[in-house]
Motif scaffolding. Structure first.
Motif, PDB file in Angstrom:
ATOM      1  N   GLN A  84      -3.156   3.275   4.055  1.00 30.46           N
ATOM      2  CA  GLN A  84      -3.122   1.822   3.970  1.00 30.46           C
ATOM      3  C   GLN A  84      -4.190   1.286   3.019  1.00 30.46           C
ATOM      4  OE1 GLN A  84      -3.457   0.486   8.006  1.00 30.46           O
ATOM      5  NE2 GLN A  84      -1.314   0.992   8.524  1.00 30.46           N
ATOM      6  N   LYS A  85      -5.269   2.038   2.847  1.00 34.21           N
ATOM      7  CA  LYS A  85      -6.329   1.577   1.961  1.00 34.21           C
ATOM      8  C   LYS A  85      -5.917   1.637   0.487  1.00 34.21           C
ATOM      9  CE  LYS A  85     -10.206   3.019   4.917  1.00 34.21           C
ATOM     10  NZ  LYS A  85     -11.373   3.935   4.990  1.00 34.21           N
ATOM     11  N   PHE A  86      -5.003   2.544   0.191  1.00 41.39           N
ATOM     12  CA  PHE A  86      -4.649   2.750  -1.216  1.00 41.39           C
ATOM     13  C   PHE A  86      -3.560   1.757  -1.612  1.00 41.39           C
ATOM     14  CE2 PHE A  86      -2.821   4.723  -4.942  1.00 41.39           C
ATOM     15  CZ  PHE A  86      -3.904   5.296  -5.570  1.00 41.39           C
ATOM     16  N   GLY A  87      -3.883   0.803  -2.464  1.00 38.63           N
ATOM     17  CA  GLY A  87      -2.923  -0.185  -2.924  1.00 38.63           C
ATOM     18  C   GLY A  87      -2.069   0.338  -4.057  1.00 38.63           C
ATOM     19  N   HIS A 143      -3.114   7.211   8.665  1.00 40.13           N
ATOM     20  CA  HIS A 143      -2.506   5.916   8.347  1.00 40.13           C
ATOM     21  C   HIS A 143      -3.516   4.995   7.679  1.00 40.13           C
ATOM     22  CE1 HIS A 143       1.180   6.984  10.092  1.00 40.13           C
ATOM     23  NE2 HIS A 143       0.838   6.868  11.381  1.00 40.13           N
ATOM     24  N   LYS A 144      -4.743   5.012   8.139  1.00 39.74           N
ATOM     25  CA  LYS A 144      -5.750   4.139   7.560  1.00 39.74           C
ATOM     26  C   LYS A 144      -6.023   4.499   6.100  1.00 39.74           C
ATOM     27  CE  LYS A 144      -8.135   2.999  11.896  1.00 39.74           C
ATOM     28  NZ  LYS A 144      -9.419   3.078  12.655  1.00 39.74           N
ATOM     29  N   GLU A 145      -6.072   5.831   5.819  1.00 41.74           N
ATOM     30  CA  GLU A 145      -6.318   6.244   4.439  1.00 41.74           C
ATOM     31  C   GLU A 145      -5.177   5.802   3.527  1.00 41.74           C
ATOM     32  OE1 GLU A 145      -8.912   7.652   3.067  1.00 41.74           O
ATOM     33  OE2 GLU A 145     -10.066   7.823   4.916  1.00 41.74           O
ATOM     34  N   LEU A 204      -5.831  10.449  -4.689  1.00 41.15           N
ATOM     35  CA  LEU A 204      -6.224  10.090  -3.326  1.00 41.15           C
ATOM     36  C   LEU A 204      -6.580  11.374  -2.602  1.00 41.15           C
ATOM     37  CD1 LEU A 204      -6.513   8.096  -0.994  1.00 41.15           C
ATOM     38  CD2 LEU A 204      -4.067   8.404  -0.528  1.00 41.15           C
ATOM     39  N   ASN A 250       0.833  -1.196   0.000  1.00 42.00           N
ATOM     40  CA  ASN A 250       0.000   0.000   0.000  1.00 42.00           C
ATOM     41  C   ASN A 250       0.868   1.245   0.000  1.00 42.00           C
ATOM     42  OD1 ASN A 250       0.750   0.527   2.808  1.00 42.00           O
ATOM     43  ND2 ASN A 250      -0.573  -1.237   3.277  1.00 42.00           N
ATOM     44  N   GLU A 295       1.220   3.586   2.220  1.00 43.61           N
ATOM     45  CA  GLU A 295       1.966   3.869   3.445  1.00 43.61           C
ATOM     46  C   GLU A 295       3.320   3.173   3.430  1.00 43.61           C
ATOM     47  OE1 GLU A 295       1.089   4.034   8.205  1.00 43.61           O
ATOM     48  OE2 GLU A 295       0.413   2.267   7.087  1.00 43.61           O
TER      49      GLU A 295
END
Length: 845
Positions: free
Chosen positions: A294-297, A290-292, A278, A242, A244
């Protein structure tokens, strides 16, 4: 007895000048090496040498001993001894009394225990310590995408990273994350160099053994990260899934990054490129961020760009211009101008009191709009001062940014003329001193002040400069802005009285007239008389200006002056000088003849250069030169004179100009409509070019025709006994023995002289005249330079019947093609001049 003799030698350290590991780091990270993946390229495209890698490292008990290792065995207890042993090729270690011991493949800790156990069977109460004295080398093979693949001999302590150094580093196409270490067919480990390069973690890398191989596979999946990250580069992926993870490889995001918009350019394999964005909402929660991320591959080939935030501060106002502290100021709700500029103390001296401006960025297109305001009124009433908005720019002007600077112009005889600031209370004298004061040539009687009046007119004030400098109130007036002061030069300095000296003095010219100046003073100022000067015949002319006369000048008198007596102090011969006097120093009448020489060459008794006296004649020169030799041919004597040379040169130039001008008339007078007329015109142009070229190329002889008589009988005192001049030259040739036939004949040549034969006979020997010949204009140039001409009919009569002598020249001129009588006369004159120059050149051998 068990000690082996050791010979110590001092040898130079081969690694004294070798670079350190830090030097290698600097070389690898220098701008000369392209950083293709990340900031530190120490393993890519390197040029490391394994010999300079650190080898003096301590080894642990897990070190595996092998052939070639040198060991130090220290014994103490029942005996004290130090043994130096090397493991042989069979992997054996020779121990005293115990014999060979197989140690290859054992760890150093196991070896120490076994050696101590074996020695205790031979020696009582002995303890042993085994240490590694010198490392063995192992041969490994580095292959794949490395700079220099091949076999390398390296230290037995080396890891795969050392082998990469030895092979020159990984190529741009090689992987830094999947470096494979093989021992035979068994994969020992996969090395990820990012752990060391990005995180500084070396890890528990396996040591290389003899025969091991290191494979650098091709580059794997990659992503590009640029923009507002700490380490923008190309990164190879290994487990990162991802956004991150990728940003962590790039060192993280900079504080100046705008997280609301992250752009990703994605490559759809074998199809197309597409853009992804994004959008992250404004938040300060790190966990949510961090969650945003991590969602983006991410995928292979992604190009990630992090945009910066706005480069300007939205919560600020700006102050610039005629202020003490320009710059950026904090904005808060309800801020006014007086919160930024509280009083005149915040401004520079003399601000523009009644105008300042606010430049405001106006929505929705954010165009700048200027709002003017009265600065003095705003500072006097702070509650009415203009309100400010974010990003406003307050601009304060100086007084003279909006109105002309009060200046006065001072020109003329001052030390520093130019424009000068005035306070409005400055007087005339102050402006003069401000311009550096007066020069020594300044005229104190008068000066002018030019003033521009409010209605556009100008007024002139005549001022006594002397009284103004003394402080007189009537002349030292108050000056105003834009006044122009002119200081004049003394009239005597502009047009000083002068006298002139001309003639034979060292430095003739114009000299200043001073009081009580006499003729002797002027002569000494001019450097004195030359040797050629006639000291008794000086002429002094006086001039007086009569303004009623048309030319306002007339001669008032002249007098003769004995210059020699004047220089000797005779007061009666040394008159006083007046403005405009001209003293003429004449030259001695015979001075030109001083040093005059003539040259005589050829068939005389004593040829050479002879000095002559004024009035000396040719007969005297011949007598001084020893007279004519029997071989002399006086009829062909060539006498040249400088004045004749100059006259001939001038005449030839004038003749060339006349021919060029006449040729233009000929060209315009011909009708070129028909073929025959055009051919005639072409022939005329060619003839013109031939005549001009012949004139330009013909030598100028400067010949003066003289008639010398054989034996000089009756020559002395006759009219032919010419007076000599400086530079004259006389050439007495031998008898030529030929007659020259030139011009429009079939065979221009020199023909052997035959006594009694006439010109027609010699012309026939030259083949006769050509079709272009002008037979009626044939002429003869005799050896003495004289010319005979006359009409000739067929081959007899006229000039052709003239009997010729040695050295004579028969000239057959060219017939003029077209043109009037003027053109024909010019061509005839040109042909005579050309032929005469040629005959003179032939006469002088």
């Amino acid at each position: 007895d068990d000690f082996e003799p050791v010979r110590l030698e001092r040898r130079p350290n081969p690694y004294a000048d070798a670079p350190s590991l830090y030097d290698l780091y600097v070389q690898a990270a220098s701008p000369n090496r392209k950083m293709e993946r990340f900031g530190l390229e120490i393993f890519r495209n390197g040029s490391a040498n394994p010999d300079i890698l650190p080898m003096d490292l301590p080894v642990g008990p897990d070190y595996v001993v092998g052939p070639g290792d040198s060991l130090s065995i220290n014994l103490w207890g029942g005996m004290s001894q130090r043994l130096l042993r090397t493991v042989d090729r069979e992997g054996r270690l020779l121990l005293p009394e115990a014999g060979p011991l197989l140690v290859s493949g054992q760890t150093l800790g196991d070896l120490q225990r076994e050696v101590q156990s074996v020695l205790r069977t031979q020696f009582r109460d002995v303890s042993a310590d085994v240490s590694l004295l010198r490392l063995r080398t192992v041969r490994v093979y580095v292959v794949g995408d490395v700079a220099e693949p091949g076999a390398y001999d390296i230290s037995s302590l080396s890891t795969p990273l050392n082998a990469l150094f030895a092979a020159g580093g990984v190529t741009p196409q090689g992987s830094l994350r999947r470096i494979q270490h093989y021992r035979g067919k068994q994969l020992i480990e996969e090395v990820d160099a990012y752990d060391l390069l990005l995180r500084g973690i070396r890890g528990d890398l396996k040591r290389l053994e003899n025969g091991d191989s290191l494979l650098v596979p091709p580059l794997g999946p990659v992503v590009t990260v640029d923009g507002m990250v700490r380490r923008a580069a190309l990164y190879e992926l290994r487990g990162e899934k991802n956004l991150e993870d990728v940003l962590d490889l790039a060192g993280g995001i900079l504080p100046a990054a705008a997280l609301r918009h992250i752009q990703v350019q994605r490559l759809v394999a074998h199809e197309k490129r597409t853009m992804l964005s994004l959008e992250i909402a404004e938040t300060s929660d790190a966990e949510a961020l961090h969650k945003e991320l991590q969602k983006f591959g991410i995928q292979d080939g992604d190009e990630i760009h992090i945009f910066p935030i706005a480069p300007y501060n939205e919560g600020a106002v700006y102050l610039q211009g005629h202020v003490l502290r320009p710059g950026r100021y904090s904005y808060h709700e309800g801020i006014r101008l007086t919160d930024v500029i509280s009083s005149y103390k915040d401004l520079l001296p003399e601000p523009a009191a009644h105008y300042a401006e606010i430049i405001r960025i106006t929505a929705p297109d954010y165009r700048p709009v200027v709002h003017g305001f009265d600065l003095a009124s705003a500072l006097a009433n702070p509650e009415n001062a203009p309100k400010l908005e974010p990003l406003d720019t307050v601009r304060i002007f100086g007084r003279y940014d909006l109105e002309p600077v009060p200046e006065v112009l001072v020109t003329g005889e001052v030390n520093a003329p130019g424009n000068y600031r005035t306070s409005g209370r400055q007087h005339f004298r102050d402006a003069v001193y401000q311009a550096g004061g007066l020069t020594p040539e300044a005229w104190l009687d008068t000066a002018q002040l030019f003033r521009a009046m409010p209605d556009g007119s100008h007024k002139v004030f005549n001022i006594s400069l002397r009284d103004a400098l003394a402080g007189d109130a009537l002349n030292n007036i108050l000056i105003e802005p834009r006044d122009h002061i002119v200081i004049h030069c003394q009239p005597e300095s502009v047009s000083p009285p002068t006298v002139y000296v001309r003639g034979d003095v060292v430095r003739p010219g114009r000299y200043p007239l001073v009081g009580n100046m006499h003729v002797s003073d002027l002569l000494r100022s001019a450097g004195g008389l030359l040797r050629s000067a006639n000291g008794e015949g000086g002429d002094l002319t006086h001039y007086a200006v009569d303004r009623s006369a048309p030319e306002h000048r007339q001669v008032s008198g002249e007098e003769k002056v004995n210059l020699t007596a004047a220089l000797q102090g005779e007061a009666s011969d040394d008159p006083a000088l007046h403005d405009g006097d001209v003293l003429t120093v004449p030259q001695l009448g015979t001075w030109k003849d001083v040093g005059a020489t003539v040259t005589i060459r050829g068939e005389v008794g004593k040829p050479g250069v002879y000095g002559i006296q004024p009035g000396e004649r040719l007969s005297s020169l011949l007598r001084r030169a020893g007279g004519l030799l029997p071989t002399a041919y006086p009829s062909a004597a060539v006498f040249t004179r400088n004045s004749v040379y100059e006259l001939q040169q001038k005449s030839r130039q004038e003749l060339i100009q006349r021919i060029e001008q006449e040729s233009t008339v000929v060209k315009t007078s011909i009708n070129t409509t028909g073929t025959e007329e055009a051919a005639l015109q072409q022939a005329a142009m060619q003839q013109r070019q031939r005549v001009l070229e012949a004139l330009r190329n013909a030598p100028i002889s400067g010949r003066l025709v003289i008639h010398l008589r054989p034996g000089q009988r009756g020559f002395e005192g006759s009219s032919e006994d010419i007076e000599l001049r400086a530079g004259d030259s006389l050439e007495i040739p031998k008898q030529p023995g030929f007659v020259l036939v030139i011009g429009q004949v079939y065979n221009s040549n020199a023909i052997t002289y035959t006594p009694g034969k006439n010109a027609a006979w010699y012309l026939s020997r030259a083949g006769g005249a050509t079709g272009l010949a002008n037979k009626a204009a044939i002429f003869i140039i005799h050896a003495n330079g004289s010319v005979s001409s006359g009409s000739s009919h067929m081959w007899s009569g006229g000039v052709l019947s003239t009997a010729l002598g040695p050295g004579d020249t028969v000239v057959v001129p060219e017939r003029v093609t077209v043109g009037g009588n003027a053109w024909k006369n010019l061509v005839a004159i040109a042909q005579i001049a050309q032929a005469g120059a040629l005959a003179a050149a032939v006469a002088i051998p």
